[in-house]
Design an enzyme around this catalytic site. Sequence first.
Site, PDB file in Angstrom:
ATOM      1  N   ARG A  29       5.852   0.389   1.873  1.00  0.00           N
ATOM      2  CA  ARG A  29       5.060   1.467   1.269  1.00  0.00           C
ATOM      3  C   ARG A  29       4.053   0.957   0.240  1.00  0.00           C
ATOM      4  O   ARG A  29       3.793   1.624  -0.759  1.00  0.00           O
ATOM      5  CB  ARG A  29       5.953   2.498   0.563  1.00  0.00           C
ATOM      6  CG  ARG A  29       6.686   3.414   1.474  1.00  0.00           C
ATOM      7  CD  ARG A  29       5.768   4.502   2.032  1.00  0.00           C
ATOM      8  NE  ARG A  29       6.470   5.202   3.085  1.00  0.00           N
ATOM      9  CZ  ARG A  29       7.254   6.247   2.879  1.00  0.00           C
ATOM     10  NH1 ARG A  29       7.382   6.754   1.675  1.00  0.00           N
ATOM     11  NH2 ARG A  29       7.875   6.793   3.881  1.00  0.00           N
ATOM     12  N   ARG A  33       1.488   6.992  -2.120  1.00  0.00           N
ATOM     13  CA  ARG A  33       0.962   7.922  -3.124  1.00  0.00           C
ATOM     14  C   ARG A  33       0.843   7.361  -4.526  1.00  0.00           C
ATOM     15  O   ARG A  33       0.117   7.909  -5.344  1.00  0.00           O
ATOM     16  CB  ARG A  33       1.830   9.181  -3.147  1.00  0.00           C
ATOM     17  CG  ARG A  33       1.470  10.110  -2.005  1.00  0.00           C
ATOM     18  CD  ARG A  33       2.414  11.273  -1.941  1.00  0.00           C
ATOM     19  NE  ARG A  33       3.765  10.761  -1.748  1.00  0.00           N
ATOM     20  CZ  ARG A  33       4.802  11.495  -1.357  1.00  0.00           C
ATOM     21  NH1 ARG A  33       4.650  12.778  -1.147  1.00  0.00           N
ATOM     22  NH2 ARG A  33       5.982  10.957  -1.191  1.00  0.00           N
ATOM     23  N   ARG A  42      -6.303  10.541   0.980  1.00  0.00           N
ATOM     24  CA  ARG A  42      -5.341  11.553   1.417  1.00  0.00           C
ATOM     25  C   ARG A  42      -5.724  12.969   0.968  1.00  0.00           C
ATOM     26  O   ARG A  42      -5.282  13.947   1.584  1.00  0.00           O
ATOM     27  CB  ARG A  42      -3.983  11.118   0.883  1.00  0.00           C
ATOM     28  CG  ARG A  42      -2.828  11.985   1.078  1.00  0.00           C
ATOM     29  CD  ARG A  42      -2.331  12.074   2.480  1.00  0.00           C
ATOM     30  NE  ARG A  42      -1.091  12.821   2.411  1.00  0.00           N
ATOM     31  CZ  ARG A  42      -1.019  14.123   2.196  1.00  0.00           C
ATOM     32  NH1 ARG A  42      -2.126  14.828   2.104  1.00  0.00           N
ATOM     33  NH2 ARG A  42       0.149  14.720   2.090  1.00  0.00           N
ATOM     34  N   ASP A  78       3.477   6.208  10.847  1.00  0.00           N
ATOM     35  CA  ASP A  78       4.787   6.710  10.441  1.00  0.00           C
ATOM     36  C   ASP A  78       5.819   6.443  11.520  1.00  0.00           C
ATOM     37  O   ASP A  78       5.520   6.427  12.715  1.00  0.00           O
ATOM     38  CB  ASP A  78       4.753   8.197  10.091  1.00  0.00           C
ATOM     39  CG  ASP A  78       5.989   8.572   9.282  1.00  0.00           C
ATOM     40  OD1 ASP A  78       6.009   8.277   8.077  1.00  0.00           O
ATOM     41  OD2 ASP A  78       6.955   9.103   9.867  1.00  0.00           O
ATOM     42  N   TYR A 155      17.171  11.222  12.932  1.00  0.00           N
ATOM     43  CA  TYR A 155      16.111  12.191  12.652  1.00  0.00           C
ATOM     44  C   TYR A 155      16.028  13.242  13.738  1.00  0.00           C
ATOM     45  O   TYR A 155      15.889  14.447  13.471  1.00  0.00           O
ATOM     46  CB  TYR A 155      14.759  11.505  12.463  1.00  0.00           C
ATOM     47  CG  TYR A 155      14.123  11.999  11.194  1.00  0.00           C
ATOM     48  CD1 TYR A 155      13.712  13.319  11.062  1.00  0.00           C
ATOM     49  CD2 TYR A 155      13.997  11.166  10.092  1.00  0.00           C
ATOM     50  CE1 TYR A 155      13.187  13.793   9.889  1.00  0.00           C
ATOM     51  CE2 TYR A 155      13.474  11.636   8.911  1.00  0.00           C
ATOM     52  CZ  TYR A 155      13.065  12.952   8.801  1.00  0.00           C
ATOM     53  OH  TYR A 155      12.559  13.418   7.644  1.00  0.00           O
TER      54      TYR A 155
HETATM   55  O1  CP3 Z   1       4.776   0.657   4.205  1.00  0.00           O
HETATM   56  C1  CP3 Z   1       3.610   1.065   4.342  1.00  0.00           C
HETATM   57  O2  CP3 Z   1       2.782   1.077   3.428  1.00  0.00           O
HETATM   58  C2  CP3 Z   1       3.157   1.485   5.737  1.00  0.00           C
HETATM   59  C3  CP3 Z   1       3.257   2.821   6.116  1.00  0.00           C
HETATM   60  C4  CP3 Z   1       4.569   3.531   6.349  1.00  0.00           C
HETATM   61  C5  CP3 Z   1       4.724   4.924   6.071  1.00  0.00           C
HETATM   62  N1  CP3 Z   1       5.926   5.317   6.561  1.00  0.00           N
HETATM   63  C6  CP3 Z   1       3.729   5.764   5.429  1.00  0.00           C
HETATM   64  C7  CP3 Z   1       4.136   7.027   4.801  1.00  0.00           C
HETATM   65  C8  CP3 Z   1       5.742   3.098   6.945  1.00  0.00           C
HETATM   66  C9  CP3 Z   1       6.125   1.697   7.381  1.00  0.00           C
HETATM   67  C10 CP3 Z   1       6.600   4.244   7.073  1.00  0.00           C
HETATM   68  C11 CP3 Z   1       7.925   4.209   7.721  1.00  0.00           C
HETATM   69  C12 CP3 Z   1       8.815   5.369   7.584  1.00  0.00           C
HETATM   70  N2  CP3 Z   1       8.503   6.685   7.692  1.00  0.00           N
HETATM   71  C13 CP3 Z   1      10.194   5.292   7.378  1.00  0.00           C
HETATM   72  C14 CP3 Z   1      10.979   4.005   7.289  1.00  0.00           C
HETATM   73  C15 CP3 Z   1      10.833   3.400   5.969  1.00  0.00           C
HETATM   74  C16 CP3 Z   1      11.665   4.020   4.916  1.00  0.00           C
HETATM   75  O3  CP3 Z   1      11.090   4.460   3.927  1.00  0.00           O
HETATM   76  O4  CP3 Z   1      12.879   4.027   5.093  1.00  0.00           O
HETATM   77  C17 CP3 Z   1      10.714   6.602   7.339  1.00  0.00           C
HETATM   78  C18 CP3 Z   1      12.153   7.000   7.106  1.00  0.00           C
HETATM   79  C19 CP3 Z   1       9.624   7.468   7.563  1.00  0.00           C
HETATM   80  C20 CP3 Z   1       9.652   8.943   7.622  1.00  0.00           C
HETATM   81  C21 CP3 Z   1       8.963   9.506   6.461  1.00  0.00           C
HETATM   82  N3  CP3 Z   1       7.591   9.520   6.320  1.00  0.00           N
HETATM   83  C22 CP3 Z   1       9.535  10.122   5.324  1.00  0.00           C
HETATM   84  C23 CP3 Z   1      11.028  10.307   5.096  1.00  0.00           C
HETATM   85  C24 CP3 Z   1       8.475  10.534   4.516  1.00  0.00           C
HETATM   86  C25 CP3 Z   1       8.572  11.362   3.289  1.00  0.00           C
HETATM   87  C26 CP3 Z   1       8.868  10.592   2.079  1.00  0.00           C
HETATM   88  C27 CP3 Z   1       7.655  10.587   1.190  1.00  0.00           C
HETATM   89  O5  CP3 Z   1       7.463   9.584   0.513  1.00  0.00           O
HETATM   90  O6  CP3 Z   1       6.939  11.585   1.190  1.00  0.00           O
HETATM   91  C28 CP3 Z   1       7.268  10.094   5.131  1.00  0.00           C
HETATM   92  C29 CP3 Z   1       5.908  10.262   4.621  1.00  0.00           C
HETATM   93  C30 CP3 Z   1       5.079   9.025   4.423  1.00  0.00           C
HETATM   94  N4  CP3 Z   1       5.059   7.930   5.253  1.00  0.00           N
HETATM   95  C31 CP3 Z   1       4.123   8.824   3.384  1.00  0.00           C
HETATM   96  C32 CP3 Z   1       3.525   7.580   3.618  1.00  0.00           C
HETATM   97  C33 CP3 Z   1       2.420   6.925   2.855  1.00  0.00           C
HETATM   98  C34 CP3 Z   1       3.790   9.819   2.285  1.00  0.00           C
HETATM   99  C35 CP3 Z   1       2.991  10.911   2.902  1.00  0.00           C
HETATM  100  C36 CP3 Z   1       2.038  11.592   1.957  1.00  0.00           C
HETATM  101  O7  CP3 Z   1       0.917  11.129   1.783  1.00  0.00           O
HETATM  102  O8  CP3 Z   1       2.420  12.641   1.411  1.00  0.00           O
END
Ligand code: CP3
Length: 350
Positions: A29, A33, A42, A78, A155
């Site tokens: 990540r 954000r 975003r 994602d 999921y």
């Molecule tokens: O790491 C990076 O910078 C690359 C991008 C990336 C995202 N999601 C962007 C994202 C990667 C590799 C993921 C993987 C992902 N997505 C996982 C596995 C990693 C982990 O954290 O365990 C999971 C479980 C997801 C599913 C997911 N996507 C969740 C549970 C959430 C919500 C949590 C949150 O922080 O809001 C997301 C959203 C998400 N994925 C965001 C980003 C940048 C935030 C979205 C936003 O802009 O509001």
Amino acid sequence: MAAPAWQDSRFMKAARREPVDRVPVWLMRQAGRYLPEYRRIREKVSFLQLCRDPRLASEVMLVTIERLPVDAAILFSDLLLILEPMGLELRFGPDEGPTLRNPIREPGDLARIREWEDADSLDFVWETVRRTRAGLPAEMPLIGFAGAPFTLAAYAIEGRTSRSFENVKRFMYRYPEAWDDLLEKLVRSVARYSMAQYESGVQALQIFDSWVGCLSGDDYRHYVLPHTRRLLASLPPEAPVIHFGTGNPALIPLQAEAGGAVIGVDWRIRLSEAWSMIGEDRGIQGNLDPAVLLGPEETVRRRTREVLAETRGRPGHIFNLGHGVLPSTPVENVLALIETVRDWDPEQLP
Ligand code: CP3
């Protein structure tokens, strides 16, 4: 033909357990954000629109790499996008995590789940890979990623983030045959999906098993390991695989048994202890608690050095957090962490 410049990068060398001049670092990540550059892009689009727009999605990672002196980039996408063409309806609310409108709850629901085969349905992912690769410095590796079968199944069954994982466990215990069918579909889908990312231009792959920590070792061995092992064995052999899990250090040896050139571990165990469980023939990635980045800068620097001291620069360590950067993290602390890794001298004590 000369080997591409990224082949000799610190990250790729560490993934092959070759000696490096310093420990490579990137952060899960790292584009998110907490970063004003991310929030600016975003502002204008929803998260899913961002993922589906290769121009914007590649820009997010490219501006992140300009801002942070890390050693690897990761595809901006994602984990759950692959579930949509498989028949699940994915939503991201304004300020909540992802939800699926039609989760799987009974074996009969599997009739509406298709194995993912149609590459066109995720063409924006391949285009994002190509654009990100084209915009990165030649020596900077690009990591692709996908979900591990258990985390994707969890999921698909829970439909949202869960505390108890009762729906997925209920399904697993009650319907073992349907469970194996579902995981088999996911294994084949994720293998194809990862291969397509590799063919589009990623150099390494990370498989996220973010929710597997809710299981005991015995259940992991019985219900998950055979599937994850099949997936990992079918990934392109040229791309090193980081097999990441979180939540339960007792699973680490089993995770290593399932496969992966590098095992990604969280902060719940010392890195040296985890490495001895994993074995000398694998690399390790981790493992600072992302919450440490919410503390004062001095604490960030000291705790980063403590993680580095755990491996003393032994070939095969890739520095990372134990999980993703939290949204409330100060950017200065992320920069302090990266600088501390870059300046670290293995002779120096924490
Ligand atoms: O790491 C990076 O910078 C690359 C991008 C990336 C995202 N999601 C962007 C994202 C990667 C590799 C993921 C993987 C992902 N997505 C996982 C596995 C990693 C982990 O954290 O365990 C999971 C479980 C997801 C599913 C997911 N996507 C969740 C549970 C959430 C919500 C949590 C949150 O922080 O809001 C997301 C959203 C998400 N994925 C965001 C980003 C940048 C935030 C979205 C936003 O802009 O509001």
